[in-house]
Design a protein around this motif. Structure first.
Motif, PDB file in Angstrom:
ATOM      1  N   ASP A 257      -8.939   4.926   0.912  1.00  0.00           N
ATOM      2  CA  ASP A 257      -7.813   4.152   0.379  1.00  0.00           C
ATOM      3  C   ASP A 257      -6.487   4.821   0.734  1.00  0.00           C
ATOM      4  OD1 ASP A 257      -9.445   2.200  -0.679  1.00  0.00           O
ATOM      5  OD2 ASP A 257      -9.438   3.037  -2.714  1.00  0.00           O
ATOM      6  N   SER A 258      -6.459   6.127   0.627  1.00  0.00           N
ATOM      7  CA  SER A 258      -5.247   6.874   0.979  1.00  0.00           C
ATOM      8  C   SER A 258      -4.923   6.705   2.461  1.00  0.00           C
ATOM      9  CB  SER A 258      -5.433   8.357   0.645  1.00  0.00           C
ATOM     10  OG  SER A 258      -4.365   9.112   1.116  1.00  0.00           O
TER      11      SER A 258
ATOM     12  N   MET B  95      -5.832   4.250   4.392  1.00  0.00           N
ATOM     13  CA  MET B  95      -5.429   2.861   4.636  1.00  0.00           C
ATOM     14  C   MET B  95      -3.969   2.651   4.223  1.00  0.00           C
ATOM     15  SD  MET B  95      -7.844   1.083   6.040  1.00  0.00           S
ATOM     16  CE  MET B  95      -7.394  -0.590   5.723  1.00  0.00           C
ATOM     17  N   THR B  96      -3.568   3.243   3.099  1.00  0.00           N
ATOM     18  CA  THR B  96      -2.185   3.124   2.645  1.00  0.00           C
ATOM     19  C   THR B  96      -1.235   3.791   3.628  1.00  0.00           C
ATOM     20  OG1 THR B  96      -2.948   3.125   0.345  1.00  0.00           O
ATOM     21  CG2 THR B  96      -0.620   3.613   0.725  1.00  0.00           C
ATOM     22  N   GLU B  97      -1.592   4.982   4.077  1.00  0.00           N
ATOM     23  CA  GLU B  97      -0.757   5.691   5.060  1.00  0.00           C
ATOM     24  C   GLU B  97      -0.642   4.891   6.354  1.00  0.00           C
ATOM     25  OE1 GLU B  97      -2.258   9.619   5.705  1.00  0.00           O
ATOM     26  OE2 GLU B  97      -2.036  10.174   3.598  1.00  0.00           O
ATOM     27  N   LEU B  98      -1.738   4.302   6.783  1.00  0.00           N
ATOM     28  CA  LEU B  98      -1.715   3.510   8.012  1.00  0.00           C
ATOM     29  C   LEU B  98      -0.833   2.278   7.839  1.00  0.00           C
ATOM     30  CD1 LEU B  98      -2.841   3.395  10.880  1.00  0.00           C
ATOM     31  CD2 LEU B  98      -4.795   2.142   9.996  1.00  0.00           C
ATOM     32  N   GLY B  99      -0.950   1.631   6.681  1.00  0.00           N
ATOM     33  CA  GLY B  99      -0.096   0.473   6.399  1.00  0.00           C
ATOM     34  C   GLY B  99       1.374   0.852   6.393  1.00  0.00           C
ATOM     35  N   ASN B 100       1.679   1.997   5.781  1.00  0.00           N
ATOM     36  CA  ASN B 100       3.068   2.475   5.768  1.00  0.00           C
ATOM     37  C   ASN B 100       3.547   2.811   7.177  1.00  0.00           C
ATOM     38  OD1 ASN B 100       3.230   2.174   3.011  1.00  0.00           O
ATOM     39  ND2 ASN B 100       2.689   4.305   2.584  1.00  0.00           N
ATOM     40  N   ALA B 101       2.669   3.366   7.993  1.00  0.00           N
ATOM     41  CA  ALA B 101       3.035   3.698   9.372  1.00  0.00           C
ATOM     42  C   ALA B 101       3.357   2.428  10.162  1.00  0.00           C
ATOM     43  CB  ALA B 101       1.913   4.478  10.043  1.00  0.00           C
ATOM     44  N   PHE B 102       2.601   1.350   9.922  1.00  0.00           N
ATOM     45  CA  PHE B 102       2.895   0.076  10.581  1.00  0.00           C
ATOM     46  C   PHE B 102       4.269  -0.436  10.147  1.00  0.00           C
ATOM     47  CE2 PHE B 102      -1.673  -0.579  11.579  1.00  0.00           C
ATOM     48  CZ  PHE B 102      -1.532  -1.016  12.882  1.00  0.00           C
ATOM     49  N   LYS B 103       4.543  -0.339   8.842  1.00  0.00           N
ATOM     50  CA  LYS B 103       5.840  -0.799   8.336  1.00  0.00           C
ATOM     51  C   LYS B 103       6.976   0.024   8.924  1.00  0.00           C
ATOM     52  CE  LYS B 103       4.077  -2.488   3.944  1.00  0.00           C
ATOM     53  NZ  LYS B 103       3.989  -2.226   2.499  1.00  0.00           N
ATOM     54  N   ASP B 104       6.788   1.343   8.957  1.00  0.00           N
ATOM     55  CA  ASP B 104       7.830   2.218   9.503  1.00  0.00           C
ATOM     56  C   ASP B 104       8.081   1.921  10.981  1.00  0.00           C
ATOM     57  OD1 ASP B 104       8.071   3.409   7.054  1.00  0.00           O
ATOM     58  OD2 ASP B 104       6.896   5.193   7.585  1.00  0.00           O
ATOM     59  N   LEU B 105       7.032   1.650  11.704  1.00  0.00           N
ATOM     60  CA  LEU B 105       7.172   1.371  13.135  1.00  0.00           C
ATOM     61  C   LEU B 105       7.955   0.091  13.365  1.00  0.00           C
ATOM     62  CD1 LEU B 105       6.317   2.354  15.981  1.00  0.00           C
ATOM     63  CD2 LEU B 105       4.389   0.803  15.799  1.00  0.00           C
TER      64      LEU B 105
END
Length: 154
Positions: free
Chosen positions: A135-136, A138-148
């Motif tokens: 879960d952590s 997945m959250t980090e990956l989602g945030n990385a997509f948003k940041d990109l």
């Protein structure tokens, strides 16, 4: 006379057998108590096995549901990565090398998540810690997509 001696001898032998074969009430009570304790221990062991089996089945159902959710998210990430790669190749837009590296990093992290799911399926360990970790990630990956995408729009 011989008859009475034989009768007396037989009676003595029978009474000796009865007295040596019979247990006292204390001995009978101790044996019964021991049997009850053994039966209770066996019952406890069987109940623990049943509880473990029920827990395992519940975890299997939970695992399958969780696996489907994560695999769906991973597939969605793969689509987003493919879209970002396609945007890299479009003429007219300029992207730097850092942007390409970021996309590659996202792809690697997504692949890593896919491998975690596959490895857990083959070697199931502590469910709670695994679920927290995924879960952590997945959250980090989602945030990385948003940041990109935020960096891209600026």
């Amino acid at each position: 006379m011989k008859k009475s001696i034989y009768t007396l001898a037989i009676a003595i032998c029978l009474s000796g057998i009865l007295f040596t074969a019979c247990k006292s009430n204390t001995e009978k009570e101790a044996d019964a108590t021991e049997k009850v304790i053994d039966a209770n221990e066996n019952l406890d062991a069987v109940n623990e096995d049943i509880d473990k089996d029920e827990t395992k089945k519940a975890n299997d159902v939970e695992w399958q549901t969780y696996k489907e959710e994560v695999n769906t998210s991973i597939a969605a990430n793969e689509v987003r990565i493919a879209e970002l790669k396609a945007a890299l190749k479009k003429p007219g837009k300029t992207f730097d090398a850092n942007y390409s590296k970021s996309i590659q990093s996202l792809e690697d992290r997504n692949t890593s998540l896919k491998m975690k799911i596959k490895n857990y399926e083959n070697n199931q360990t502590d469910w709670d810690s695994f679920k927290r970790e995924v879960d952590s990630d997945m959250t980090e990956l989602g945030n990385a997509f948003k940041d990109l995408t935020v960096k891209n729009k600026k």
